[in-house]
Design a protein around this motif. Structure first.
Motif, PDB file in Angstrom:
ATOM      1  N   GLN A 160       0.881  -1.356  -0.136  1.00 56.67           N
ATOM      2  CA  GLN A 160       0.038  -0.042  -0.071  1.00 56.67           C
ATOM      3  C   GLN A 160       0.840   1.206  -0.002  1.00 56.67           C
ATOM      4  N   GLN A 281     -15.168   0.503  -1.895  1.00 57.22           N
ATOM      5  CA  GLN A 281     -14.093   0.966  -2.004  1.00 57.22           C
ATOM      6  C   GLN A 281     -14.195   1.923  -3.368  1.00 57.22           C
ATOM      7  N   GLN A 282     -14.803   1.215  -4.390  1.00 58.58           N
ATOM      8  CA  GLN A 282     -14.807   2.035  -5.701  1.00 58.58           C
ATOM      9  C   GLN A 282     -15.653   2.982  -5.975  1.00 58.58           C
ATOM     10  N   ILE A 286     -13.639   7.314  -4.860  1.00 53.11           N
ATOM     11  CA  ILE A 286     -12.325   7.617  -4.670  1.00 53.11           C
ATOM     12  C   ILE A 286     -11.559   7.649  -5.920  1.00 53.11           C
ATOM     13  N   ASN A 287     -11.860   6.976  -6.870  1.00 50.64           N
ATOM     14  CA  ASN A 287     -11.080   7.095  -8.058  1.00 50.64           C
ATOM     15  C   ASN A 287     -11.541   8.232  -9.075  1.00 50.64           C
ATOM     16  N   LEU A 318      -3.065  10.224   1.178  1.00 48.59           N
ATOM     17  CA  LEU A 318      -3.360   8.637   1.073  1.00 48.59           C
ATOM     18  C   LEU A 318      -2.000   8.007   1.590  1.00 48.59           C
ATOM     19  N   VAL A 377     -10.441  11.982   1.227  1.00 47.59           N
ATOM     20  CA  VAL A 377      -9.545  10.960   0.998  1.00 47.59           C
ATOM     21  C   VAL A 377      -8.875  10.196   2.174  1.00 47.59           C
ATOM     22  N   PHE A 380     -10.813   7.699   3.478  1.00 53.80           N
ATOM     23  CA  PHE A 380     -10.810   6.523   2.558  1.00 53.80           C
ATOM     24  C   PHE A 380      -9.554   5.742   3.104  1.00 53.80           C
ATOM     25  N   GLY A 381      -8.487   6.491   3.441  1.00 55.26           N
ATOM     26  CA  GLY A 381      -7.363   5.736   3.931  1.00 55.26           C
ATOM     27  C   GLY A 381      -7.412   5.071   5.121  1.00 55.26           C
ATOM     28  N   SER A 385      -9.486   1.640   1.912  1.00 50.18           N
ATOM     29  CA  SER A 385      -8.423   1.684   0.938  1.00 50.18           C
ATOM     30  C   SER A 385      -7.810   0.178   1.035  1.00 50.18           C
ATOM     31  N   SER A 386      -7.717  -0.253   2.306  1.00 48.60           N
ATOM     32  CA  SER A 386      -6.938  -1.597   2.471  1.00 48.60           C
ATOM     33  C   SER A 386      -7.920  -2.812   2.963  1.00 48.60           C
TER      34      SER A 386
END
Length: 470
Positions: A160, A281-282, A286-287, A318, A377, A380-381, A385-386
């Protein structure tokens, strides 16, 4: 005389030898490549659209959306290709093949302007997408297999960190004074050749995975040689025995296909939970930020040069959160961090929307739009994210794990493709309210997670799978 088999007191930690660090460093360059190519397309959008327009295309923004999203199509192909090649040809050989493939993809992108070919640019993004999808499967597999058990979690986070580092590097190189220009963007995209070329040089000198040599090839002698090199000493009997015992247990366990996962309720329920985690996640948007943060900041009233500088902050946040989340993962648990992350993303996606449609009457809201994006963001982290990447491995036994993880990766790349392709049309249709659909989805994901996701912290695989059999 000192026993040469005795571990050196200068080691960075238990088992952290130079050979191990070299092997991990060579492998995670593929994850750095993934981060770089996720972030690299952001800053030069204006120049790439001008290039597309100069080649006679009447809808440059739509073609640019294809350039962005075709990367995820390649990723969907790269994941299963990696699973097949790592089993058939070995982890190291598969990684070397992928590095060569990455050089080809980077060359297509880098020379697209010289050849005056939009098709070359699209093909290059597709090929580098295959390369990155391959890396997201093969690199973590290799790293987890060469790392000692007591350091597997720590080395797992290196993947990551490499992604975040590549993202930040791409955003820094994309600023106006470096390569964010009409002349510089082909060089910027072509720089993807560097991590691939370095991998080609490093990987031949890295050891093959001892686990693959022992269990995949059945060559115990080569496995012992590789493991001795990686560990820096010959005290490897316990590790060899553990691998053999795990192999015997795996052979006795029933194997499940993807259709079995859908057919058997005790497997279907955790599969759906894992799929929703990947979708969250998507489809949480986030993207849209990683691919289009410059566009988002310009829409919020930021000058384009400043917007490119602000985009560096997205990758930097991030990267920092990847470090912060490491100690939190085992202290607070997966469920808590996932819920916290989704809740924070929901709040700040709403505040981002408020900032977008009020900045014209209040110029300070442009700065708040950037701050709210950074906080979005950051949350998200914290978890999303993981956690989706690890949760399926923690909810399935050995016999079903491979199929479940493959489904999760495919869903993740598919959702990535959808976001990359639809953000520009959504932005043109919804204007300042472009993040509201993501906000609605985030609320739904939060509710589903709250009621469905069990906590896997400090639970064995057997204890987790037992929850779904009740």
């Amino acid at each position: 005389m000192e026993d040469p088999r005795k571990p050196s007191p200068k080691m960075a930690g238990p088992g952290a030898t130079g050979a191990l660090l070299y092997a991990v460093g060579a492998a995670v360059l593929g994850m750095l490549q993934f981060g770089f190519n996720t972030g690299v397309i952001n800053a030069p959008r204006t120049f790439i659209e001008a290039f597309i327009s100069d080649n006679g295309y009447t809808s440059p923004s739509f073609i640019f959306g294809i350039v962005v999203s075709i990367f995820a199509v390649g990723g969907m192909i790269g994941c299963p290709l990696a699973s097949w090649m790592t089993e058939k040809y070995g982890r190291k050989n598969a990684l070397i093949f992928n590095a060569v493939f990455g050089i080809v993809g980077a060359a297509f992108m880098g020379f697209s302007a010289t050849a005056n070919s939009v098709a070359m640019l699209i093909i290059g993004r597709f090929l580098i997408g295959v390369n990155c999808g391959f890396a997201t499967t093969a690199s973590p597999t290799y790293v987890s297999e060469v790392a000692p058990v007591n350091m597997r979690g720590a080395f797992g986070t290196v993947n990551q960190l490499a992604v975040a580092f590549g993202l930040v590097g791409a955003q820094i190189l994309g600023i106006d004074n470096i390569l964010g220009s009409d002349e510089g963007w082909p060089w910027l995209l072509g720089l993807a050749v560097v991590p691939a070329a370095v991998q080609c040089v490093m990987l031949p000198f890295a050891p093959e995975s001892p686990r693959y040599l022992l269990l995949g090839m059945g060559d115990e002698e080569k496995a012992r040689v590789a493991l001795t090199k990686i560990r820096g000493n010959a005290e490897i009997e316990n590790e060899i025995n553990d691998m053999q015992e795990e192999d015997r247990a795996a052979r006795q366990e029933e194997k499940f296909t993807i259709m079995d996962l859908l057919r058997i309720k005790a497997l279907r329920t955790p599969l759906f939970i894992g799929i929703v985690m990947h979708l969250s996640q998507q489809l949480g948007g986030i993207n849209a930020v990683l691919y289009y943060s410059v566009t988002i900041f310009v829409r919020a009233g930021i000058v384009e040069e400043t917007a490119r500088l602000a985009a560096i902050g997205v990758g930097s946040v991030l990267f920092v959160m990847a470090l912060v989340s490491i100690p939190l993962m085992d202290r607070l648990g997966r469920r808590t961090l996932q819920l916290c992350g989704l809740a924070g993303m929901t709040v700040f996606s709403i505040l981002m929307t408020v900032a977008f449609f009020t900045y014209e009457n209040n110029s300070t809201m442009s700065m708040f739009a950037v701050i709210f994006t950074f906080l979005y963001v950051a949350f998200f982290g914290v978890g999303p994210s993981s956690i989706p990447w690890m949760i399926l491995s923690e909810m399935f036994g050995q016999g079903a794990r491979s199929a479940a993880v493959s489904v999760g990766a495919l869903v993740n790349w598919l959702a990535n493709f959808i976001v990359g392709l639809t953000f520009i049309p959504m932005s043109e249709a919804l204007g300042d309210y472009v993040f509201l659909p993501y906000t609605v989805l985030l609320v739904l994901f939060f509710v589903y997670t709250y009621f469905k996701l069990p906590e896997t912290k400090n639970k064995t695989i057997e204890e987790v799978t037992a929850l779904f059999k009740k």
